[in-house]
Scaffold this motif. Structure first.
Motif, short mmCIF file in Angstrom:
data_model
loop_
_atom_site.label_atom_id
_atom_site.label_comp_id
_atom_site.label_asym_id
_atom_site.label_seq_id
_atom_site.Cartn_x
_atom_site.Cartn_y
_atom_site.Cartn_z
N THR A 70 3.25 -1.36 4.74
CA THR A 70 3.35 -1.85 3.61
C THR A 70 2.86 -0.68 2.62
OG1 THR A 70 3.68 -3.99 3.35
CG2 THR A 70 2.60 -3.08 1.26
N GLN A 71 1.45 -0.04 3.00
CA GLN A 71 0.38 0.99 2.48
C GLN A 71 1.23 1.88 2.32
OE1 GLN A 71 -3.25 1.12 3.67
NE2 GLN A 71 -4.55 1.60 1.76
N ARG A 72 1.65 2.49 3.50
CA ARG A 72 2.27 3.49 3.65
C ARG A 72 4.15 3.53 3.27
NH1 ARG A 72 3.03 7.30 7.62
NH2 ARG A 72 4.86 9.31 6.57
N ILE A 73 4.66 2.89 3.36
CA ILE A 73 6.18 2.77 2.00
C ILE A 73 5.43 2.92 0.62
CG2 ILE A 73 7.63 1.42 1.67
CD1 ILE A 73 7.62 0.36 4.41
N VAL A 74 4.65 1.96 -0.22
CA VAL A 74 4.03 2.14 -1.25
C VAL A 74 3.44 3.59 -1.55
CG1 VAL A 74 2.76 1.12 -3.09
CG2 VAL A 74 3.67 0.05 -1.25
N SER A 75 2.63 4.06 -0.47
CA SER A 75 2.65 5.19 -1.48
C SER A 75 3.27 6.28 -1.69
CB SER A 75 1.18 5.69 -0.42
OG SER A 75 1.82 6.28 1.31
N GLU A 76 4.36 6.14 -0.74
CA GLU A 76 5.15 7.12 0.24
C GLU A 76 6.77 7.05 -1.10
OE1 GLU A 76 5.70 10.36 1.73
OE2 GLU A 76 3.62 9.73 2.53
N ASP A 77 6.86 5.97 -2.44
CA ASP A 77 6.99 5.24 -3.09
C ASP A 77 8.89 5.29 -2.29
OD1 ASP A 77 8.37 4.51 -5.35
OD2 ASP A 77 9.42 6.31 -5.68
N ALA A 78 8.57 4.43 -1.46
CA ALA A 78 9.65 4.69 -0.11
C ALA A 78 10.60 2.91 -0.35
CB ALA A 78 9.38 5.09 1.19
N GLY A 79 9.81 2.43 -2.07
CA GLY A 79 10.93 1.23 -1.06
C GLY A 79 9.56 -0.12 -2.20
N LYS A 80 9.96 -1.02 -2.28
CA LYS A 80 9.05 -2.11 -3.08
C LYS A 80 8.98 -3.20 -2.05
CE LYS A 80 9.70 -1.88 -8.15
NZ LYS A 80 11.06 -0.32 -8.18
#
Length: 224
Positions: A70-80
């Motif tokens: 989650t941390q990586r996906i959010v930091s990459e703005d790759a989805g909520k």
């Protein structure tokens, strides 16, 4: 399926769980499942490649867990990200919120509430399961200085105050609409106005505000 359907990525290490979520979402005309992953690393890979609108994320998985993913996906703005877990644990809850998750639900959530959660998160708001809302309140209002300005409550209309109180009790938009005998579109408008007037980012902050200003209290007859 509409062209502007919300694109969802399913992440869970159990095939049957993913199949169940996929079945629930497949009948929704405005939701499209674009991919599935069984671990955190694959979730990141697919999120970066597919750029889904919402990721339904399990916590406990082989290899990289859901919170790290989650941390990586959010930091990459790759989805909520909406965390979906069987385990009602404080460490999962607060670590998920700290990682940037927009929602936290238990896997026993009703199908219609899961669909609404995706819609709410996609619209830019956050959502917590009623079962965990009180613990968030305790963490953020358990003493010390207030985070928000209670005097802003005077800016709300009587109906907006009523909606804020129901949000704080953990009700979904559908449940609020039923209780107030209005349409869901009307409720969404009220919620947006409440957040705008109070300068709040999402429903989580709205819940904290409602408790801080005394609009609701832990002793109320509430499901949270």
């Amino acid at each position: 399926m509409t062209d502007d359907a919300m694109r969802v990525l399913l992440v869970d290490d159990q095939d049957l769980v993913r199949a169940g979520f996929r079945m629930i979402l497949s009948v929704e005309p405005d939701i499209k499942v674009v991919g599935e992953a069984s671990d955190g690393e694959k979730a990141i890979e697919l999120a970066l490649a597919l750029r889904p609108d919402v990721v339904l994320m399990d916590v406990q998985m082989p290899g990289m867990d859901g919170i790290s993913a989650t941390q990586r996906i959010v930091s990459e703005d790759a989805g909520k990200v909406v965390i979906l877990t069987t385990f009602d644990r404080d460490d999962y809850l607060f670590e998920s919120l700290g990682a940037g998750a927009s929602g936290f639900l238990l896997k026993n959530t009703a199908p219609e509430d899961l669909v609404e959660a995706i819609q709410i998160v996609h619209s830019g708001h956050a959502l917590l399961a009623p079962e965990v809302t009180r613990r968030v309140i305790k963490r953020f209002t358990g003493g010390g200085e207030r985070v928000y300005r209670p005097d802003l409550l005077a800016e709300l209309t009587e109906r907006e105050r009523e909606v804020l109180g129901l949000i704080a009790r953990g009700l979904t938009n559908t449940e609020i609409a039923t209780q107030l005998f209005v349409g869901e579109a009307t409720v969404k408008t009220h919620v947006s106005r409440v957040l705008l007037k109070l300068g709040l980012r999402d429903r989580v902050q709205a819940v904290v505000f409602a408790y801080e200003c005394g609009l609701v209290t832990p002793g109320d007859d509430t499901s949270v």
